[in-house]
Design a protein around this motif. Structure first.
Motif, short mmCIF file in Angstrom:
data_model
loop_
_atom_site.label_atom_id
_atom_site.label_comp_id
_atom_site.label_asym_id
_atom_site.label_seq_id
_atom_site.Cartn_x
_atom_site.Cartn_y
_atom_site.Cartn_z
N ARG A 4 10.73 -1.43 1.07
CA ARG A 4 10.23 -0.16 1.59
C ARG A 4 11.36 0.81 1.91
O ARG A 4 12.45 0.39 2.29
CB ARG A 4 9.43 -0.41 2.86
N SER A 39 0.83 -1.20 0.00
CA SER A 39 0.00 0.00 0.00
C SER A 39 0.87 1.26 0.00
O SER A 39 1.96 1.28 0.57
CB SER A 39 -0.90 -0.01 1.23
N THR A 40 0.38 2.28 -0.65
CA THR A 40 1.14 3.53 -0.67
C THR A 40 0.64 4.51 0.40
O THR A 40 1.22 5.57 0.55
CB THR A 40 1.03 4.21 -2.03
N LEU A 90 7.81 6.02 -1.83
CA LEU A 90 7.81 5.18 -0.64
C LEU A 90 8.57 3.88 -0.88
O LEU A 90 8.99 3.22 0.06
CB LEU A 90 6.36 4.85 -0.28
N ASP A 91 8.72 3.52 -2.13
CA ASP A 91 9.27 2.20 -2.45
C ASP A 91 10.51 2.34 -3.30
O ASP A 91 10.68 3.30 -4.03
CB ASP A 91 8.25 1.38 -3.24
N PRO A 151 -1.89 9.24 -0.63
CA PRO A 151 -0.79 8.39 -1.07
C PRO A 151 0.49 9.18 -1.17
O PRO A 151 0.51 10.33 -1.63
CB PRO A 151 -1.26 7.89 -2.43
N PRO A 154 4.25 9.41 -2.68
CA PRO A 154 5.17 8.85 -3.67
C PRO A 154 6.55 8.67 -3.06
O PRO A 154 6.85 9.21 -2.00
CB PRO A 154 5.18 9.91 -4.77
#
Lengths: 193, 122
Positions: free
Chosen positions: B24, A25-26, A87-88, A83, A85
């Motif tokens: 993450r 999930s963002t 994050l990943d 959300p 951005p």
């Protein structure tokens, strides 16, 4: 397929699905809420497996305390509500590693514990678990209490506000603009010599 | 009861946790993924408590390993792991909040690893 199997499958699907939403999930807050669902489903799995006390402790400690703590931290670090951005990292290598570990372990377990019917245990009530802890595992229990205390003290020491603060800039001699201002000790030291 | 379902669920959850830890960037989300991994291990411990004891029911246990030969210890280990996870989350969040207070960021790949180094990558 007995009732226990159906329950295991359903709760396991909920746990894995919510866990997948946690790591994809963002939304930070939504991620924490999916974690609640996943941990609750795992508590249900404990109930089906016959570990009653572990299930209730799971709900108390994880769902009640740990997730609340995580959400507190999400709020305290001023995460955006929408959300966010960035994050990943790129998904390729991590998906490879995660899928490799997960599917490899799953294949290992499915090979080791084949499709064999196991008898259900009587539920692990608090009395039995208490006998076990205070009969066999007394020393780890005590060590664990010491560890909890030191972790608590460590968390308190770590969250003191003066750790990591930049050292105060050297007091530059500044002209006292209001010479007659009383009661300011810092100002009195900065009187140019 | 087919315990292999619970084992496979635990393995998949552990894989998801590994994926989250590797992927993450936000430190709090990494902590959530670590929680997922700890829960997977707990689930496997409890399931082993159910299955291994009944599979070994005819085998005389060693006295030093299981002095209390009636009950399995997987549940007790799961309780211990839950307590450890609580301590870990407390200290970890203290570190994260302190870092946020210093740098106004929680991205773990921007943490300077050496003195004087501002950014690690990028």
């Amino acid at each position: 397929m007995t009732v226990a199997d159906v329950l295991l499958l359903a709760l396991g699907a909920v746990a894995v699905g919510a866990g997948a939403l946690v790591v994809t999930s963002t939304h930070l807050v939504r991620s924490g809420l999916h974690l609640v669902v996943s941990l609750g489903a795992i508590a249900g799995l404990y109930l089906v497996l016959g570990a009653e006390l572990v299930a209730w402790v799971q709900i108390l400690v994880y769902v009640g305390a740990v997730v609340v703590l995580l959400l507190f931290a999400v709020m305290l670090t001023r995460a955006p509500i929408g959300p966010s951005p960035g994050l990943d990292r790129p998904a390729g290598p991590s998906a490879l590693i995660g899928a490799g570990v997960g599917l490899g372990l799953a294949a290992l377990f499915a090979d080791a514990f084949r499709w064999i019917e196991y008898p259900r245990r009587e539920p692990g009530t608090a009395e039995r678990v208490g006998t076990e802890i205070f009969g066999t595992w007394v020393l780890p229990f005590e060590v664990l209490s010491i560890l909890l205390l030191s972790a608590l003290v460590g968390a308190i020491v770590l969250s003191r506000p003066d750790i990591g603060a930049r050292p105060a800039p050297p007091a530059e001699p500044q002209q006292p603009d209001e010479p007659g201002e009383p009661g300011d000790e810092g100002r009195e030291e900065q009187v140019p010599a | 009861m087919h315990v292999t379902i619970a084992y496979v669920v635990g393995a998949l959850l552990f894989g998801l946790g590994v994926y989250g830890v590797v992927r993450r960037r936000n430190a709090i989300l990494v902590l959530m993924a670590v929680e997922l991994m700890l829960n997977a291990v707990n689930l496997i411990l409890v399931t082993a408590d159910v299955s291994l004891r009944s599979a070994l029911s005819g085998v005389p246990g060693e006295a030093w390993a299981t002095p209390n030969s009636q009950a399995g210890s997987g549940g007790v280990f799961a309780l211990f792991v839950i307590v450890l996870a609580a301590a870990e989350v407390g200290v970890g969040l203290a570190i994260v909040l302190q870092y946020y207070r210093m740098r106004k960021a929680v991205a773990i790949d921007e943490v300077p690893l050496a003195a004087g180094e501002e950014r690690v990558d990028g």
